[in-house]
Design a protein around this motif. Sequence first.
Motif, mmCIF file in Angstrom:
data_model
loop_
_atom_site.group_PDB
_atom_site.id
_atom_site.type_symbol
_atom_site.label_atom_id
_atom_site.label_comp_id
_atom_site.label_asym_id
_atom_site.label_seq_id
_atom_site.Cartn_x
_atom_site.Cartn_y
_atom_site.Cartn_z
ATOM 1 N N THR A 1 0.808 -1.226 0.000
ATOM 2 C CA THR A 1 0.000 0.000 0.000
ATOM 3 C C THR A 1 0.840 1.275 0.000
ATOM 4 O OG1 THR A 1 -0.164 -0.118 2.417
ATOM 5 C CG2 THR A 1 -1.960 -1.097 1.153
ATOM 6 N N ASN A 2 2.169 1.149 0.191
ATOM 7 C CA ASN A 2 3.021 2.338 0.164
ATOM 8 C C ASN A 2 3.230 2.874 -1.248
ATOM 9 O OD1 ASN A 2 3.462 2.348 2.937
ATOM 10 N ND2 ASN A 2 5.185 0.935 2.783
ATOM 11 N N TYR A 3 2.831 2.086 -2.272
ATOM 12 C CA TYR A 3 3.101 2.467 -3.653
ATOM 13 C C TYR A 3 1.817 2.641 -4.450
ATOM 14 C CZ TYR A 3 7.693 1.019 -2.150
ATOM 15 O OH TYR A 3 8.864 0.908 -1.438
ATOM 16 N N THR A 4 1.843 3.590 -5.371
ATOM 17 C CA THR A 4 0.672 3.910 -6.181
ATOM 18 C C THR A 4 0.894 3.452 -7.622
ATOM 19 O OG1 THR A 4 1.530 6.077 -6.847
ATOM 20 C CG2 THR A 4 0.307 5.968 -4.763
ATOM 21 N N GLU A 5 -0.162 3.525 -8.414
ATOM 22 C CA GLU A 5 -0.044 3.212 -9.837
ATOM 23 C C GLU A 5 0.936 4.161 -10.525
ATOM 24 O OE1 GLU A 5 -1.045 0.891 -11.952
ATOM 25 O OE2 GLU A 5 -1.824 -0.248 -10.256
ATOM 26 N N SER A 6 1.000 5.396 -10.030
ATOM 27 C CA SER A 6 1.946 6.360 -10.596
ATOM 28 C C SER A 6 3.383 5.891 -10.383
ATOM 29 C CB SER A 6 1.748 7.739 -9.957
ATOM 30 O OG SER A 6 2.661 8.678 -10.468
ATOM 31 N N ASP A 7 3.672 5.346 -9.195
ATOM 32 C CA ASP A 7 5.007 4.816 -8.922
ATOM 33 C C ASP A 7 5.341 3.688 -9.896
ATOM 34 O OD1 ASP A 7 5.608 6.456 -6.685
ATOM 35 O OD2 ASP A 7 4.382 5.178 -5.407
ATOM 36 N N ILE A 8 4.359 2.829 -10.142
ATOM 37 C CA ILE A 8 4.574 1.687 -11.044
ATOM 38 C C ILE A 8 4.826 2.166 -12.476
ATOM 39 C CG2 ILE A 8 3.491 -0.355 -12.064
ATOM 40 C CD1 ILE A 8 2.060 -0.770 -9.376
ATOM 41 N N GLU A 9 4.007 3.144 -12.915
ATOM 42 C CA GLU A 9 4.170 3.652 -14.277
ATOM 43 C C GLU A 9 5.529 4.330 -14.456
ATOM 44 O OE1 GLU A 9 2.276 3.150 -16.943
ATOM 45 O OE2 GLU A 9 1.240 1.778 -15.589
ATOM 46 N N GLN A 10 5.963 5.056 -13.435
ATOM 47 C CA GLN A 10 7.288 5.681 -13.500
ATOM 48 C C GLN A 10 8.379 4.622 -13.564
ATOM 49 O OE1 GLN A 10 8.535 9.035 -13.556
ATOM 50 N NE2 GLN A 10 6.464 9.238 -14.356
ATOM 51 N N PHE A 11 8.202 3.553 -12.781
ATOM 52 C CA PHE A 11 9.210 2.493 -12.748
ATOM 53 C C PHE A 11 9.323 1.800 -14.102
ATOM 54 C CE2 PHE A 11 10.333 -2.013 -11.936
ATOM 55 C CZ PHE A 11 11.623 -1.807 -11.453
ATOM 56 N N ARG A 12 8.216 1.721 -14.827
ATOM 57 C CA ARG A 12 8.252 1.101 -16.159
ATOM 58 C C ARG A 12 9.176 1.875 -17.108
ATOM 59 N NH1 ARG A 12 4.212 -2.710 -16.830
ATOM 60 N NH2 ARG A 12 2.535 -2.675 -15.293
ATOM 61 N N LEU A 13 9.449 3.150 -16.779
ATOM 62 C CA LEU A 13 10.308 3.978 -17.620
ATOM 63 C C LEU A 13 11.768 3.949 -17.171
ATOM 64 C CD1 LEU A 13 8.007 7.118 -17.993
ATOM 65 C CD2 LEU A 13 8.220 5.163 -19.550
ATOM 66 N N PHE A 14 12.049 3.233 -16.080
ATOM 67 C CA PHE A 14 13.419 3.124 -15.575
ATOM 68 C C PHE A 14 14.276 2.341 -16.583
ATOM 69 C CE2 PHE A 14 16.502 0.432 -13.315
ATOM 70 C CZ PHE A 14 17.255 1.402 -12.682
ATOM 71 N N PRO A 15 15.519 2.746 -16.854
ATOM 72 C CA PRO A 15 16.263 3.818 -16.182
ATOM 73 C C PRO A 15 16.357 5.123 -16.974
ATOM 74 C CG PRO A 15 17.780 2.399 -17.353
ATOM 75 C CD PRO A 15 16.397 1.857 -17.640
ATOM 76 N N ASN A 16 15.889 5.131 -18.252
ATOM 77 C CA ASN A 16 16.191 6.267 -19.131
ATOM 78 C C ASN A 16 14.960 6.980 -19.668
ATOM 79 O OD1 ASN A 16 15.214 4.343 -20.841
ATOM 80 N ND2 ASN A 16 17.138 4.026 -21.958
ATOM 81 N N GLY A 17 13.793 6.743 -19.066
ATOM 82 C CA GLY A 17 12.588 7.426 -19.517
ATOM 83 C C GLY A 17 11.854 6.737 -20.643
ATOM 84 N N LYS A 18 12.361 5.586 -21.083
ATOM 85 C CA LYS A 18 11.714 4.825 -22.155
ATOM 86 C C LYS A 18 11.273 3.467 -21.620
ATOM 87 C CE LYS A 18 14.701 6.912 -25.666
ATOM 88 N NZ LYS A 18 15.722 6.655 -26.725
ATOM 89 N N PRO A 19 10.081 3.003 -22.014
ATOM 90 C CA PRO A 19 9.621 1.688 -21.535
ATOM 91 C C PRO A 19 10.620 0.601 -21.907
ATOM 92 C CG PRO A 19 7.848 2.858 -22.645
ATOM 93 C CD PRO A 19 9.096 3.643 -22.900
ATOM 94 N N SER A 20 10.987 -0.216 -20.932
ATOM 95 C CA SER A 20 11.940 -1.287 -21.191
ATOM 96 C C SER A 20 11.329 -2.352 -22.094
ATOM 97 C CB SER A 20 12.389 -1.921 -19.871
ATOM 98 O OG SER A 20 13.108 -3.105 -20.094
ATOM 99 N N SER A 21 12.139 -2.869 -23.011
ATOM 100 C CA SER A 21 11.660 -3.945 -23.885
ATOM 101 C C SER A 21 11.324 -5.193 -23.079
ATOM 102 C CB SER A 21 12.732 -4.285 -24.924
ATOM 103 O OG SER A 21 13.933 -4.695 -24.279
ATOM 104 N N LYS A 22 11.879 -5.290 -21.860
ATOM 105 C CA LYS A 22 11.648 -6.467 -21.026
ATOM 106 C C LYS A 22 10.251 -6.488 -20.432
ATOM 107 C CE LYS A 22 16.510 -6.916 -19.806
ATOM 108 N NZ LYS A 22 17.518 -6.918 -18.726
ATOM 109 N N ILE A 23 9.587 -5.318 -20.410
ATOM 110 C CA ILE A 23 8.232 -5.292 -19.855
ATOM 111 C C ILE A 23 7.209 -4.782 -20.857
ATOM 112 C CG2 ILE A 23 8.988 -4.989 -17.473
ATOM 113 C CD1 ILE A 23 8.315 -2.018 -17.756
ATOM 114 N N ALA A 24 7.652 -4.393 -22.035
ATOM 115 C CA ALA A 24 6.717 -3.831 -23.025
ATOM 116 C C ALA A 24 5.594 -4.800 -23.334
ATOM 117 C CB ALA A 24 7.464 -3.471 -24.307
#
Length: 347
Positions: free
Chosen positions: A207-230
């Motif tokens: 519960t400490n994390y929001t959907e916004s945190d998850i969406e931001q993490f999907r852009l880690f590390p360079n601001g582009k969605p990783s091919s590993k999770i696309a």
Amino acid sequence: VPKGWKSKFWTGSETKKCLLSPEGQVFNSRLGAFRYLIKYGTSDQVEEMRNLLTCDGWQSYDLLPAGWLYKKKEYNNLYLTELGEKLSGNNLALKRIRESENYANKVEDLHKFFTHQKTEKFNTSLNETSHKSSKTGSLRWLVESEAEEEQINKARMELMKNGWKSNQYLPENWLHKDKAGGLNVLSAEGLKFPSYKAAIQFMKTNTNYTESDIEQFRLFPNGKPSSKIANRCVDQPKIAVNDPSWKEDDETVPKGWKSKFWTGSETKKCLLSPEGQVFNSRLGAFRYLIKYGTSDQVEEMRNLLTCDGWQSYDLLPAGWLYKKKEYNNLYLTELGEKLSGNNLALK
């Protein structure tokens, strides 16, 4: 856990447990269950749970007041009173005893306890030994044993001296370390994740994390969605540009933009730009405009971040904002990078 109770490990942890009582109540820790039983349980139930707190490193000692427990820390002690109140440090424990008539005869005993600690070798739990065997394990142990924030931040700074780094796309207090051919991130709780999937699953169940945190993490590390999770994003709910619930003329977003509340929230908003781009937060839109917008657009969105609690201050570098937290500050640089804590901002 007591007989008749059930338990399960927290997602991503091998030590921290949730408890389920026979009546169906869920507790995040033995200490939480202990405090509940003090109010609503029998004396036998309270005593049984108090004894089980040794599994979390709490210990009894004859010189302490009846029902008190203590936990040895690196620089000081934590104390747990018979009513479940946690006291941080010897001075606070001594102050509590002096203020209470029930403990009038215990002041001298507590001083003796302090002296005994300097001469006796106190036993430490197996958990402490194993968790402190590495710097990441030390952070995890400190968090799980509910250490003071200052100690936890010190452990994080030690990690950063050894190559761990922050990143604007990671949640607050998360770190990462370069690793060939794989992910290597460390959560604020001290848990290591070798894959996007494992980290996202952890955030979804915490519960400490929001959907916004998850969406931001999907852009880690360079601001582009990783091919590993696309290929795993197809199950995420999409917000249609023509959704009728988009609101116009919202003063908390730039002119010409639209907004709508997240499903189930009365405070978190999604934003829709005039060009049809959807953002999960003002901060996400701000970071996008830094890269692709005009200076006026960036400044307008920066000013609107006050709606999320960000503030400017004359003594900060140009374009920086800060947000006051319970134990420390968050900083946002002119490039949209989030820095957690004064030490990191100074560095």
